[in-house]
Enzyme design. Structure first.
Site, PDB file in Angstrom:
ATOM      1  N   HIS A   1      49.655  37.785  86.959  1.00  0.00           N
ATOM      2  CA  HIS A   1      51.112  36.718  86.289  1.00  0.00           C
ATOM      3  C   HIS A   1      52.109  36.578  86.890  1.00  0.00           C
ATOM      4  CE1 HIS A   1      48.353  37.703  83.336  1.00  0.00           C
ATOM      5  NE2 HIS A   1      48.361  38.352  82.922  1.00  0.00           N
TER       6      HIS A   1
ATOM      7  N   ASP B   1      57.711  46.651  81.923  1.00  0.00           N
ATOM      8  CA  ASP B   1      55.969  46.034  82.238  1.00  0.00           C
ATOM      9  C   ASP B   1      55.247  46.471  83.639  1.00  0.00           C
ATOM     10  OD1 ASP B   1      54.042  43.144  80.027  1.00  0.00           O
ATOM     11  OD2 ASP B   1      54.921  45.911  79.802  1.00  0.00           O
TER      12      ASP B   1
ATOM     13  N   GLY C   1      53.799  41.221  84.050  1.00  0.00           N
ATOM     14  CA  GLY C   1      52.631  41.071  83.129  1.00  0.00           C
ATOM     15  C   GLY C   1      51.872  42.047  84.548  1.00  0.00           C
TER      16      GLY C   1
END
Lengths: 528, 421
Positions: free
Chosen positions: B137, B95, B145
């Protein structure tokens, strides 16, 4: 590991909970320590509340509903008391009042069963409860909670009353002091590019600033040249308004297709070719290749070219090719035809969805070379879900960004010649791919239009083409569209020496494979 | 408060040339598009524009662990293979990929939020905007994230030097877990997050039961929602959370948003901005998620207009990126599909009740002590990032060379006329 970015459609919103972080420090506690959450250490009074909550849940007829009845696991009894019993019953609502489906999807199944099970005051109904517990655990893992500990929380100092002079509106005496402090710290507050406008200026007072776009009176309205002209005009306006220096400082010199002016034709051609020959679907990453293809260019320049020139050109094609299914996150939308490069076999499923099998490519170097450079990523793996996802991306997908993103990632996989049968009545608009199976008639018409250099006509013809849902009704490469505008047209892009009709062989190849398609192929007619 | 708010807007052109990697939904290029659209609407005539300084590692370490910051600074795509353990430890790689100019990207967006906070602290503006920020995040010791450095936490820490309490409102579709976690134990920061929850939606936290711990108990508010909430319901919910009625005890607001719970929620976002602005408290606005570039640009442009009390015509003016806004070329996000609203009235009512219940226990202003104000962050004299002399000098550096004389710009003195609280 919890993933935010979806890897494929199915996993878009399915991510596993990260295991509750184990905190090593003594003062930290696990928020979701199962036992803690289950063992309210306090009075039976709380248990009554819990039971009540549980009863509510049961009354709802959904055994999974324990809801968030568990009191704050961390605090001692006093916290729970302060929370008040009322909150517990309320807190069960969010899960209990919704549909069964909803409640099932609410993760925190929390433990209303458990106090009965674990508290010494209650008789243990071991067997039945155990089963329930395990079942619930399997279906609803413990709620993910906020990790705590020195590796997680920020150090927040206690508030200290400021000296009055410092924080209130500066009095005259402290004005000098604050000014110098401000100036001294100015370096760390940003460099001013545009200063605060005068409050009294008419622009400031005007509640409506900035005109919207108005319709132009160009003869070739909507064509590439028309758009280009207006963009240039807008740029001039902005330069005039800001001043050349501020225009540059604000980064405008690095925006838009003017970025291409810093790239030679040869470089641009190389760029397109590198992208085209290294599609992700084939396990290649053109970004790596781009870096080595342009050793003198920084990554920033390459990225800048990609977004400001390459993608914009792609969007220009999309806008004219398939205006109803535009997605500018679809970096790999393949508007042009390089279908012939792939031995794509298309089969229909259920008469509706079309599954495009993995393209076979790489051998048709010749054909590939005839592809117009705009062809981006081409042959993404359109297989599996991407087609379907793409086709009905907007209508079916939940609207979470992840989903749309995933879809858009897949979207692009229209690589060469993948034509997606529209799934539903969306019809022609969904056809993304432009494999060129146009008939000679179509091709000839397009050719003629190209020769006439009339961008508009090119465009309309392609929108007509785009309406065909059969993949036989291919479209000639939308590269044509791109290059209807003389300025865009760059014969050099066509690596083969055939000039601007390089795509024709591909069209022909498609015709060879799939047969000519004349009856439905109407240039300029939006209906198939 | 002044009849017209002074807005400071932060932007750095280098932020748009950063690329997370193929098929990654986060595209910082959306910031270029937003910026361009904002200026195409002539909004620069109503606000001041700053290029933020690039946050120094020591500034980032005001929240993040030093080893994490150091790792971010030295890791490059070429060296990732040498640090697989560290990558896992810091949650980098999937991510949160390691891409070229990653650290500079972090410095820019974090610097923007920090600068914005400082300007607010020094009362040089009423509202500060940093669309590049809002990466909520990121955690103290790891990325998460798509977020590496949590600029919001850094900005709030900055604000806390001058303000007793800060209210943080997050209307990104994802739970603002990084910020909540950072301030979970303190009552000086009230974190409020409206987000989609359940169904294993990232990040997984954000249940209505999360209310904070220790001194911070009841100072975390979570409003978990389901798919498909419509504009009107969201706005109603936003407005009626009574927190806002007690906001006088809050000294500053900071909002992070972008991605909506439904992408059709430009209106509700704009309404929320308008609503919050009415409290006339110093306001710091940042971006956040949002992965359809042109929709993000639309949304943030509309919100910039709202913050400036400026009505924007729907027709997008000609600009370099006009093609992205086809076919309508309008600020309204093209409507494609309405999801069923899974948020029943009773569900929303229950959430509201739960939140109200928790709010009842909020205590008032924390106790105060007499002490001096900590100075604005002092950066010792050391070089910024080592620059590769072979690299093309980026715009930032060029401008520093140009701008140095102007750094002690007198323009801020025009606040004189506005300091009439």
């Amino acid at each position: 590991m919890v993933q935010k970015r979806p890897y494929d459609e199915e996993e878009i919103i399915k991510i596993s909970f990260k295991h509750p972080r184990q905190v090593e420090v003594e003062q930290s506690k696990q928020l979701v320590s199962f036992s803690e959450s289950v063992f309210p250490e306090d009075a039976p009074e709380k248990l009554k509340t819990l039971e009540k909550g549980f009863a509510n849940a049961s009354a709802e007829g959904d055994e999974n509903l324990s809801g968030d009845i568990c009191p704050d696991p961390q605090k001692g009894g006093e916290d729970i008391e302060s929370g008040g019993p009322g909150s517990f019953s309320f807190s069960s609502w969010p899960t209990s009042s919704t549909s069964e489906e909803d409640s099932l999807s609410e993760a925190p199944f929390q433990f209303s069963f458990f106090p009965e099970y674990f508290t010494p005051e209650r008789p243990a109904r071991t067997a039945a409860r155990c089963e329930d517990i395990y079942k619930l655990l399997l279906n609803y893992p413990p709620r993910k909670t906020v990790p705590i500990g020195p590796d997680h929380q920020a150090n927040v100092p206690p508030w200290v009353q400021q000296c009055a002079n410092k924080i209130s509106s500066p009095s005259h005496q402290s004005e000098e002091a604050s000014k110098s402090e401000v100036e001294g710290g100015k370096m760390l507050m940003g460099a001013c590019i545009i200063s605060m406008p005068e409050l009294a200026s008419p622009a400031y007072a005007d509640p409506k600033v900035g005109k919207g776009r108005t319709d132009c009176s160009c003869e070739d309205k909507g064509s590439y040249s028309c758009v280009r002209k207006h963009i240039a005009e807008a740029r001039e306006e902005l330069v005039k308004s800001l001043g050349a220096e501020k225009f540059k400082e604000l980064g405008f010199c690095d925006m838009g297709e003017q970025v291409a002016e810093r790239w030679s034709e040869e470089e641009e051609q190389t760029f397109h070719q590198v992208v085209f020959y290294n599609p992700f679907s084939m396990g290649r990453n053109f970004w790596d290749k781009l870096s080595s293809a342009f050793p003198s260019r920084t990554k920033k320049e390459i990225v800048s070219y990609y977004f400001n020139v390459f993608m914009l050109q792609k969007r220009a094609e999309q806008n004219r090719f398939d205006p109803a299914e535009i997605d500018s996150d679809n970096d790999e939308w393949q508007g042009t035809d390089d279908f012939g490069d792939n031995g794509v076999v298309i089969s229909e499923e259920d008469g509706d969805d079309m599954v495009v099998e993995s393209p076979v490519r790489g051998d048709d170097a010749g054909n590939a070379k005839t592809q117009v450079d705009n062809l981006l990523e081409c042959n993404e793996d359109v297989a599996d879900d991407s087609c379907d996802g793409y086709v009905n991306l907007d209508s079916n997908a939940p609207k979470s960004p992840e989903i749309s993103e995933t879809r858009s990632e897949k979207l692009s996989n229209y690589g060469s010649g993948h034509i997606i049968q529209p799934r539903d009545g969306k019809g022609d608009q969904d056809v993304q791919d432009d494999s060129c199976t146009s008939s000679d008639k179509g091709a000839a018409a397009i050719r003629n239009q190209m020769e006439s250099g009339n961008g508009n006509h090119c465009l309309s013809s392609f929108s007509g083409l785009s309406n065909h849902s059969e993949f036989e009704n291919g479209h000639c490469p939308s590269r044509l569209l791109e290059h209807c505008d003389a300025k865009d047209w760059d014969v050099g892009y066509l690596s083969s020496s055939k000039g601007k009709f390089d795509f024709l062989p591909t069209c022909n190849m498609i015709e060879e494979v799939f047969g000519q398609e004349t009856p439905n192929h109407k240039v300029g007619d939006g209906n198939s | 408060m002044h009849s017209k708010d002074r807005i400071s807007y932060f932007y750095d052109g280098d932020v748009g040339s950063v690329y997370f990697g193929p098929n990654h939904p986060m595209k910082p290029h959306r910031l270029c598009m937003t910026h361009h659209l904002v200026l195409s609407y002539d909004l620069h005539k109503k606000m001041e524009i700053y290029r933020p300084h690039k946050a120094y590692p020591v500034e980032l370490a005001q929240f993040h662990s030093e080893d994490y910051v150091a790792f971010l600074q030295r890791i490059t795509p070429d060296t990732v293979h040498l640090y697989s353990n560290d990558l896992a430890r810091y949650n980098l790689g999937e991510d949160c990929p390691v891409f070229e100019n990653l650290f500079e990207f972090c410095q820019i967006y974090a610097g923007g939020t920090i600068d914005a906070a400082r300007r607010l602290n020094n009362q040089l503006c009423d509202i500060a905007i940093n669309w590049a920020g809002g990466l909520h995040h990121a955690k103290k010791c790891e990325a998460s994230g798509f977020c590496y450095i949590n600029d919001l936490v850094l900005g709030i820490l900055e604000l806390l030097k001058h303000h007793a309490r800060v209210l943080y409102i997050d209307i990104d579709v994802h739970h603002g877990d990084g910020v909540e976690e950072a301030f979970y134990f303190t009552d000086r920061v009230m974190t409020v997050s409206f987000h989609k929850f359940g169904d294993k939606f990232f990040p997984g936290t954000g249940d209505v039961k999360e209310i904070g711990e220790r001194e911070g108990k009841f100072y975390a508010i979570n409003v978990p929602l389901k798919d498909g909430i419509d504009d009107a319901s969201f706005t109603r919910l936003f407005k009626t959370v009574p927190l806002f009625y007690n906001v006088e005890q809050i000294r500053l607001l900071e909002i992070a948003w972008a991605a909506s719970i439904s992408p059709l929620m430009v209106h509700s976002h704009a309404d929320c901005v308008r609503f919050v602005k009415k409290f006339n408290l110093p306001l710091l606005v940042t971006g956040g998620g949002g992965y359809t570039k042109e929709n993000v640009a639309r949304c943030w442009t509309v919100e910039t207009g709202v913050l400036l009390d400026t009505e924007l015509p729907n027709e997008i003016p000609d600009n370099e990126y006009i093609k992205y806004f086809a076919p309508e070329y309008s600020l309204k996000i093209p409507h494609s599909h309405i999801n069923d609203n899974m948020n029943s009235k009773s569900y929303l009512g229950a959430i509201k009740v739960q939140v109200l219940e928790n709010l009842r226990y909020i205590q008032h202003a924390p106790s105060v002590q007499m002490q001096e104000v900590p100075p604005d962050f002092y950066i010792p004299d050391f070089d910024e990032d080592e620059q590769n002399p072979d690299e093309r000098v980026d715009q930032h550096t060029r401008d520093k060379q140009i701008q140095r004389d102007d750094e002690y710009y007198d323009g801020d003195n025009d606040n004189d006329q506005n300091m009439d609280d």
